[in-house]
Enzyme design. Structure first.
Site, PDB file in Angstrom:
ATOM      1  N   GLU A  84       0.872  -1.122  -0.018  1.00 15.63           N
ATOM      2  CA  GLU A  84       0.070   0.028  -0.014  1.00 15.63           C
ATOM      3  C   GLU A  84       0.766   1.296  -0.205  1.00 15.63           C
ATOM      4  O   GLU A  84       2.081   1.270   0.680  1.00 15.63           O
ATOM      5  CB  GLU A  84      -0.807   0.126   1.147  1.00 15.63           C
ATOM      6  N   CYS A 141       5.548  -7.226   6.768  1.00 17.01           N
ATOM      7  CA  CYS A 141       6.732  -6.980   7.848  1.00 17.01           C
ATOM      8  C   CYS A 141       7.009  -7.965   8.823  1.00 17.01           C
ATOM      9  O   CYS A 141       6.157  -8.570   9.377  1.00 17.01           O
ATOM     10  CB  CYS A 141       6.315  -5.688   8.692  1.00 17.01           C
ATOM     11  N   CYS A 145       5.473  -5.843  15.790  1.00 15.19           N
ATOM     12  CA  CYS A 145       4.955  -4.858  16.679  1.00 15.19           C
ATOM     13  C   CYS A 145       3.544  -4.987  17.039  1.00 15.19           C
ATOM     14  O   CYS A 145       2.711  -5.215  16.377  1.00 15.19           O
ATOM     15  CB  CYS A 145       4.985  -3.184  16.385  1.00 15.19           C
ATOM     16  N   GLY A 191       6.391  -2.323   6.102  1.00 17.45           N
ATOM     17  CA  GLY A 191       7.866  -2.917   6.126  1.00 17.45           C
ATOM     18  C   GLY A 191       8.960  -2.069   7.046  1.00 17.45           C
ATOM     19  O   GLY A 191       8.513  -1.184   7.403  1.00 17.45           O
ATOM     20  N   LEU A 247      10.025   4.974  18.967  1.00 16.16           N
ATOM     21  CA  LEU A 247      10.460   4.681  20.302  1.00 16.16           C
ATOM     22  C   LEU A 247       9.273   3.822  20.798  1.00 16.16           C
ATOM     23  O   LEU A 247       9.504   2.797  21.444  1.00 16.16           O
ATOM     24  CB  LEU A 247      10.933   6.016  20.850  1.00 16.16           C
ATOM     25  N   CYS A 375      -1.325   5.587  10.344  1.00 15.44           N
ATOM     26  CA  CYS A 375      -0.198   4.857  10.663  1.00 15.44           C
ATOM     27  C   CYS A 375      -0.719   3.583  11.413  1.00 15.44           C
ATOM     28  O   CYS A 375      -1.565   3.602  12.051  1.00 15.44           O
ATOM     29  CB  CYS A 375       0.570   5.550  11.708  1.00 15.44           C
TER      30      CYS A 375
HETATM   31  N1  SAH Z   1       8.800  -0.381  10.310  1.00 17.13           N
HETATM   32  C1  SAH Z   1       9.019   1.003  10.475  1.00 17.13           C
HETATM   33  C2  SAH Z   1       8.326   1.820   9.413  1.00 17.13           C
HETATM   34  C3  SAH Z   1       6.817   1.852   9.594  1.00 17.13           C
HETATM   35  S1  SAH Z   1       6.566   3.344  10.147  1.00 17.13           S
HETATM   36  C4  SAH Z   1       8.763   1.877  11.886  1.00 17.13           C
HETATM   37  O1  SAH Z   1       8.482   0.990  12.690  1.00 17.13           O
HETATM   38  O2  SAH Z   1       9.211   2.947  11.969  1.00 17.13           O
HETATM   39  C5  SAH Z   1       4.738   2.992  10.779  1.00 17.13           C
HETATM   40  C6  SAH Z   1       4.628   4.143  11.724  1.00 17.13           C
HETATM   41  O3  SAH Z   1       3.388   3.823  12.273  1.00 17.13           O
HETATM   42  C7  SAH Z   1       5.403   4.087  13.111  1.00 17.13           C
HETATM   43  O4  SAH Z   1       5.959   5.261  13.667  1.00 17.13           O
HETATM   44  C8  SAH Z   1       4.895   3.106  13.937  1.00 17.13           C
HETATM   45  O5  SAH Z   1       5.066   3.133  15.210  1.00 17.13           O
HETATM   46  C9  SAH Z   1       3.421   3.656  13.558  1.00 17.13           C
HETATM   47  N2  SAH Z   1       2.226   2.800  13.970  1.00 17.13           N
HETATM   48  C10 SAH Z   1       2.138   1.794  13.939  1.00 17.13           C
HETATM   49  N3  SAH Z   1       0.742   1.212  14.394  1.00 17.13           N
HETATM   50  C11 SAH Z   1       0.328   2.098  14.924  1.00 17.13           C
HETATM   51  C12 SAH Z   1      -1.025   2.367  15.341  1.00 17.13           C
HETATM   52  N4  SAH Z   1      -1.690   1.095  15.456  1.00 17.13           N
HETATM   53  N5  SAH Z   1      -1.454   3.622  15.581  1.00 17.13           N
HETATM   54  C13 SAH Z   1      -0.549   4.726  15.309  1.00 17.13           C
HETATM   55  N6  SAH Z   1       0.623   4.850  14.774  1.00 17.13           N
HETATM   56  C14 SAH Z   1       1.032   3.329  14.532  1.00 17.13           C
END
Ligand code: SAH
Length: 384
Positions: A84, A141, A145, A191, A247, A375
């Site tokens: 996407e 990915c 997380c 990713g 973070l 996000c």
């Molecule tokens: N793998 C990389 C690139 C993906 S970025 C990374 O983790 O940074 C995706 C962004 O969206 C990151 O800042 C991540 O922490 C945030 N994110 C992931 N899940 C989310 C959610 N449910 N709500 C808000 N932000 C989220």
């Protein structure tokens, strides 16, 4: 479907490198829409390239948000994997803040309520002047997380440099007829970019060389991959783009809980890395963004705030970006995967405290929540 990256590689293998450069340059010219139109190439090369599609991605679904000027494109790859790209038009800060306030008042209990229009956009508002695109670096990915939808479906494969670049080229071509352009790229889609180091690096270099975007207009976001971060410090060919580090907790145990990829000692490593990075790029434009999703009852109490301030004080030139949690679909599924939003007042409190402590801090309003384009919501879903 044709694997364009591989096919090009084979065709150009025995050709002088300037031929590839000519092609790369043409890729970014929105007036050119096929290899045939690259007039600088010899006939023999035209013959070989004539059946190659101009973009390595096929649009499967093109969704437009009803809430704001966000589009999510679901692309089909040559091997039937999907990725996407999110294209976000932004009017101005005032609009964003209004939207955030309105959306934070949503009832969390009702599945539909949560996607209620933040601030309804009028037709006038859709003519946004700035566009940011959020691009993917991998299909799926592997980081898993706990709060992110992308990891739930697992890892499919690395994207080629062409597939990364073509998300930008597609967006350029989508916006050009509207008289608009891509102003910023954030690599925050599907990713983990640092697990696809070589292709991400090549894609960034090609974009920087051939487009009108400068290094500060591109942000790469990472959940933190230690060997790759170490390599960046030594790699003079990795372009000095902006970095965002996801973070989400400045306390190691709670970070590990929500980010299983967290390596022991990561926070200490990060402090050192940020200092080394700044030594390498002392310019103020090379600040590092710390991303912090506010997860109700998980990482948002006073203790977490103080830990964040303490950690951040040890890093030069950082910005702290507070992110309201976006629902990722079907919660509550089970107790493990369910997160709640931190109340808006609490996010505001953190924001104020961080500013008082001397940091630049922003609250991110996530766009496109009704089309699962915000996000953490990228999981190849097309439901609305
Ligand atoms: N793998 C990389 C690139 C993906 S970025 C990374 O983790 O940074 C995706 C962004 O969206 C990151 O800042 C991540 O922490 C945030 N994110 C992931 N899940 C989310 C959610 N449910 N709500 C808000 N932000 C989220």
């Amino acid at each position: 479907m044709l694997n364009i990256a591989n096919t090009l590689k084979i065709i150009l293998e025995d050709k002088p490198t300037f031929r590839r450069k000519q092609i790369e340059q043409a890729w970014f010219n929105t007036a050119i829409n096929s290899y045939n139109e690259i007039t600088t190439l010899p006939k023999e090369l035209h013959e070989k390239l004539k059946d190659i599609p101009w973009l390595s991605l096929e649009v499967h679904t093109n969704l437009k948000s009803q809430l704001d000027n966000t589009r999510k494109i679901l692309f089909k790859l040559h091997d039937n994997n999907f990725i996407e790209t999110v294209i976000m038009g932004r009017k101005n800060l005032k609009q964003k803040q209004l939207s955030f306030q309105a959306s934070s008042e949503e009832s969390q209990s009702d599945n539909l309520q949560r996607f209620l229009p933040a601030v309804k956009m009028t037709n006038r508002d859709t003519n946004d002047d700035r566009y940011t695109i959020c691009i993917s670096s991998q299909a799926g990915c592997p980081m898993r997380c706990a709060f992110c939808a992308t990891g739930k479906a697992g890892f499919k494969r690395q994207l080629s440099a062409e597939e990364i670049i073509d998300q930008y080229r597609f967006s350029q071509r989508l916006l050009a007829p509207e008289g608009a352009r891509v102003n910023n790229i954030v690599m925050m889609g599907q990713g983990e970019p640092l697990l696809n180091y070589d292709n991400v690096k090549r894609a960034l270099n090609i974009i920087l060389e051939n487009s009108d975007l400068g290094e500060t207009k591109i942000t790469v976001s990472t959940a933190g991959v230690v060997p790759a971060m170490e390599q960046i410090l030594k790699d003079d060919n990795f372009p000095p783009v902006r970095w965002a580090v996801s973070l989400h907790s400045a306390i190691e145990e709670s970070r590990k809980q929500i980010m299983p990829s967290n390596r022991k000692g990561f926070l200490e490593f990060l402090v050192q890395w940020a200092n080394d990075y700044h030594t390498k790029f002392p310019s103020r434009t090379h600040f590092i963004g710390l991303e912090y999703i506010m997860l109700g009852g998980v990482n948002d109490n006073e203790h977490h705030l103080q830990a964040l301030i303490k950690l951040a004080r040890r890093m030069p030139h950082i910005r702290i970006n507070l992110i309201p949690y976006n629902y990722i679909g079907d919660e509550p599924v089970d107790n493990v995967n369910y997160f709640a939003r931190t109340p808006h007042e609490q996010i505001e409190h953190w924001h104020t405290e961080l500013m008082n402590a001397g940091f630049t801090s922003t609250i991110r309003y996530s766009q496109g929540q009704d089309i699962m384009a915000a996000c953490g919501q990228l999981q190849n879903t097309i439901k609305i």
